[in-house]
Design a protein around this motif. Structure first.
Motif, PDB file in Angstrom:
ATOM      1  N   HIS A  49       0.824  -1.199   0.000  1.00 42.50           N
ATOM      2  CA  HIS A  49       0.000   0.000   0.000  1.00 42.50           C
ATOM      3  C   HIS A  49       0.860   1.252   0.000  1.00 42.50           C
ATOM      4  N   THR A  50       0.529   2.158  -0.889  1.00 46.05           N
ATOM      5  CA  THR A  50       1.152   3.474  -0.954  1.00 46.05           C
ATOM      6  C   THR A  50       0.043   4.516  -1.030  1.00 46.05           C
ATOM      7  N   ARG A  51       0.413   5.767  -0.782  1.00 44.24           N
ATOM      8  CA  ARG A  51      -0.594   6.826  -0.798  1.00 44.24           C
ATOM      9  C   ARG A  51      -1.114   7.042  -2.218  1.00 44.24           C
TER      10      ARG A  51
ATOM     11  N   ALA B  13      10.153  23.447   1.010  1.00 43.86           N
ATOM     12  CA  ALA B  13      11.212  22.559   0.538  1.00 43.86           C
ATOM     13  C   ALA B  13      10.688  21.188   0.134  1.00 43.86           C
ATOM     14  N   THR B  14       9.527  20.778   0.644  1.00 39.80           N
ATOM     15  CA  THR B  14       8.970  19.469   0.290  1.00 39.80           C
ATOM     16  C   THR B  14       8.396  19.458  -1.117  1.00 39.80           C
ATOM     17  N   GLY B  15       8.027  20.620  -1.666  1.00 37.63           N
ATOM     18  CA  GLY B  15       7.460  20.686  -3.010  1.00 37.63           C
ATOM     19  C   GLY B  15       5.998  20.314  -3.097  1.00 37.63           C
TER      20      GLY B  15
ATOM     21  N   THR C 274      -0.735  11.631   8.415  1.00 39.56           N
ATOM     22  CA  THR C 274       0.505  10.985   7.988  1.00 39.56           C
ATOM     23  C   THR C 274       0.501   9.486   8.210  1.00 39.56           C
ATOM     24  N   GLY C 275      -0.584   8.935   8.756  1.00 39.27           N
ATOM     25  CA  GLY C 275      -0.690   7.490   8.925  1.00 39.27           C
ATOM     26  C   GLY C 275       0.025   6.941  10.133  1.00 39.27           C
TER      27      GLY C 275
ATOM     28  N   SER D 180       5.124  16.407   4.067  1.00 39.24           N
ATOM     29  CA  SER D 180       6.104  15.335   3.910  1.00 39.24           C
ATOM     30  C   SER D 180       5.490  14.090   3.291  1.00 39.24           C
ATOM     31  N   CYS D 181       4.145  14.011   3.296  1.00 37.25           N
ATOM     32  CA  CYS D 181       3.511  12.812   2.738  1.00 37.25           C
ATOM     33  C   CYS D 181       2.246  13.094   1.951  1.00 37.25           C
ATOM     34  N   VAL D 182       1.699  14.320   1.971  1.00 34.95           N
ATOM     35  CA  VAL D 182       0.456  14.589   1.249  1.00 34.95           C
ATOM     36  C   VAL D 182       0.475  16.033   0.753  1.00 34.95           C
ATOM     37  N   PRO D 183      -0.036  16.328  -0.440  1.00 34.85           N
ATOM     38  CA  PRO D 183      -0.115  17.714  -0.927  1.00 34.85           C
ATOM     39  C   PRO D 183      -1.085  18.540  -0.087  1.00 34.85           C
ATOM     40  N   VAL D 184      -0.769  19.817   0.094  1.00 34.14           N
ATOM     41  CA  VAL D 184      -1.570  20.726   0.909  1.00 34.14           C
ATOM     42  C   VAL D 184      -1.838  21.994   0.122  1.00 34.14           C
TER      43      VAL D 184
END
Length: 520
Positions: free
Chosen positions: A28-30, A335-337, A233-234, A302-306
């Motif tokens: 499983h991935t996001r 910096a996370t993009g 973030t799970g 760090s794990c999901v677009p905002v």
């Protein structure tokens, strides 16, 4: 529907990973989905403050007239004669039945004016702040670019506000009054075929809406914020919760991320007399709040677009449309993009689902200048009026557009929301062509510790509230007490009738006193 998120039991952390846990970690991935930013029409590339605000009303009427003519023909038939106000309705025969199209203007005795600001200089008591500014003497008139006429008859004056475009069916009476028999608005806009026919994937995907984080306040519940971050973030819950969170494709922060307490503290310090060598950076509270927001966003991105929207309390321009917050304030998250700083109002397409909304200024302003107490009903009314900010620029500050009005809703969204509301509400409204819109009042996280989860299903999107509750005590929130007091005042029976006439008489007395001072 509401879900409560609490900390997991200790035995869940002390057990060995199961085969299901290992399978989830490996497979499983996001989830991801398509994304289209449509906020460009709200960007101010060139700013000119020389023009008058009257141009935006003329443009709004010109752009909306075809929609209102179609709505009038659909409601009353093509045989009804449509007259323009500017063609001198008074010249029509008395009793002639016709239809007129124009902009509503609401005359309000309790509307804020320069008189109340001048009253302090004359050492007179000004009016106390009120949750509602309506009264029984309020009157509606319809106007266009040339003249206006008073209205009477079948029209709900207390529920309407200045700036709404309307088509009126009635008769012209003596004295220049138009007797309203029926009325209609532009209605929900049509939906673009390209968006409506976009294929939806079978995989379930979700968007999380949150507003009113209130960073930097003394009463901020840090544990609830940490639970929110861990959930997204799970890192919170079991395997099933982590599998569910992996389908979360985007987070929308709908304004008021910074508490207004920081700016108020700076204003108090600036008013205190002090020597130059004793000065310090009184904006440190705001700077620390922005740094705290940066750390919060860095964990999310760090794990999901905002998508980050500005609000009334945020360090952005006051006039609507509010421009994106500069990314230099959030170096870690930038910096996370995955951080997108967008405008307020908001308009995007996420996985084929059209999202449109505001940080809540439009609903709050209409709530104050109308008798409506249901904020979800106010939000749905803006859809029927086909305008996101109908009270601008009269009581809601906006940029003085000259030849356009970007707040007109030309396309129908799937999800229409407003942020920073006292509580969660949701509903569904359907247009004349069958287009369905999910309406959401996103609660302020600072007041309710809750967010809203939207399932992407196009016109059949589903919604639920998620509450991040804690049992730990924290500093009392003065905003919560103010909101509860305002709701109580707004819902009291007889609001706008009893007690307000004496206030109006007080204003007239103030006028006489000022006239006497001028005579002296």
């Amino acid at each position: 529907m509401r879900n409560r998120i609490y900390m997991a039991e200790p035995e869940e952390f002390l057990c060995r990973p199961t085969a299901e846990d290992e399978a989830f970690r490996k497979t499983h991935t996001r989830s991801g989905c398509s994304y289209l930013n449509l906020c460009e029409r709200f960007r101010l590339r060139e700013r000119n403050y020389v023009t008058q605000y009257a141009h935006i009303y003329f443009t709004r009427l010109e752009k909306m007239r075809p929609y209102l003519e179609n709505a009038a023909a659909r409601e009353w038939g093509n045989e009804v004669c449509v007259k323009n106000v500017k063609k001198r309705l008074l010249e029509a025969e008395v009793g002639e039945r016709c239809c007129i199209i124009g902009t509503l203007f609401k005359k309000m005795e309790l509307k804020p004016s320069i008189l109340k600001e001048i009253s302090t200089s004359h050492h007179l008591l000004s009016q106390p702040p009120r949750a509602k500014l309506t009264s029984s003497s309020d009157q509606l008139v319809v106007e266009d670019s040339s003249q206006r006429f008073p209205l009477s008859g079948n029209i709900p004056s207390p529920h309407l506000v200045t700036g709404v475009l309307v088509a009126l069916l009635g008769t012209a009476m003596r004295g220049g009054v138009f007797e309203v028999e029926d009325y209609t608005f532009a209605g929900l806009p049509s939906r673009e075929e390209s968006v409506e026919t976009e294929e939806q994937e079978e995989e379930e995907r979700y968007v999380l809406l949150v507003s009113g984080l209130g960073m930097g306040s003394s009463w901020c519940d840090q544990l609830s914020l940490e639970m929110f971050v861990d959930y997204v973030t799970g890192q919170l819950g079991g395997v099933s919760d982590q599998r569910f969170c992996s389908s979360l494709v985007r987070v929308i922060v709908a304004g008021n991320s910074i508490t207004p307490e920081t700016s108020k503290n700076a204003e108090r310090q600036e008013k205190k007399p002090h020597a130059r060598f004793q000065t310090r950076n009184y904006s440190a509270d705001t700077v620390e709040a922005v740094k705290e927001m940066d750390n919060f966003l860095a964990q999310l991105t760090s794990c999901v677009p905002v998508d980050l929207m500005p609000g009334a309390n945020d360090p952005a321009n006051y006039q609507l449309p509010q421009q994106p917050l500069h990314l230099c304030m959030f170096p870690r998250a930038r910096a996370t993009g995955r951080l997108s700083s967008l405008t307020n109002p908001y308009h995007t397409v996420i996985g084929g689902t059209v999202f449109m909304g505001c940080s809540g200024q439009n609903v709050d302003d209409i709530y104050k200048f109308s008798s409506l107490t249901d904020r979800l009903e106010i939000l749905e009314n803006t859809l029927q009026w086909r305008h996101m900010l109908p009270t601008s620029p009269d009581t809601l500050n906006c940029y003085p557009y000259q030849d356009q009005d970007p707040f007109i809703m030309n396309t129908c969204p799937h999800v229409y929301f407003c942020g920073n509301q006292p509580s969660f509400q949701s509903g569904r409204i359907t247009g004349c062509d069958g287009q369905s819109v999910l309406t959401i009042c996103v609660p302020s996280f600072d007041l309710t510790h809750s967010a809203v989860l939207v399932r992407l299903r196009g016109g059949e999107s589903e919604v639920q509230e998620i509450e991040f509750g804690t049992s730990l005590s924290h500093a009392p929130n003065p905003h919560l007490e103010a909101v509860l007091k305002m709701q109580k005042e707004g819902e009291e029976k007889g609001e706008g009738d009893g007690g307000q006439e004496s206030r109006i008489e007080g204003e007239m007395t103030l006028l006489h006193l000022m006239d006497d001072d001028d005579d002296d």
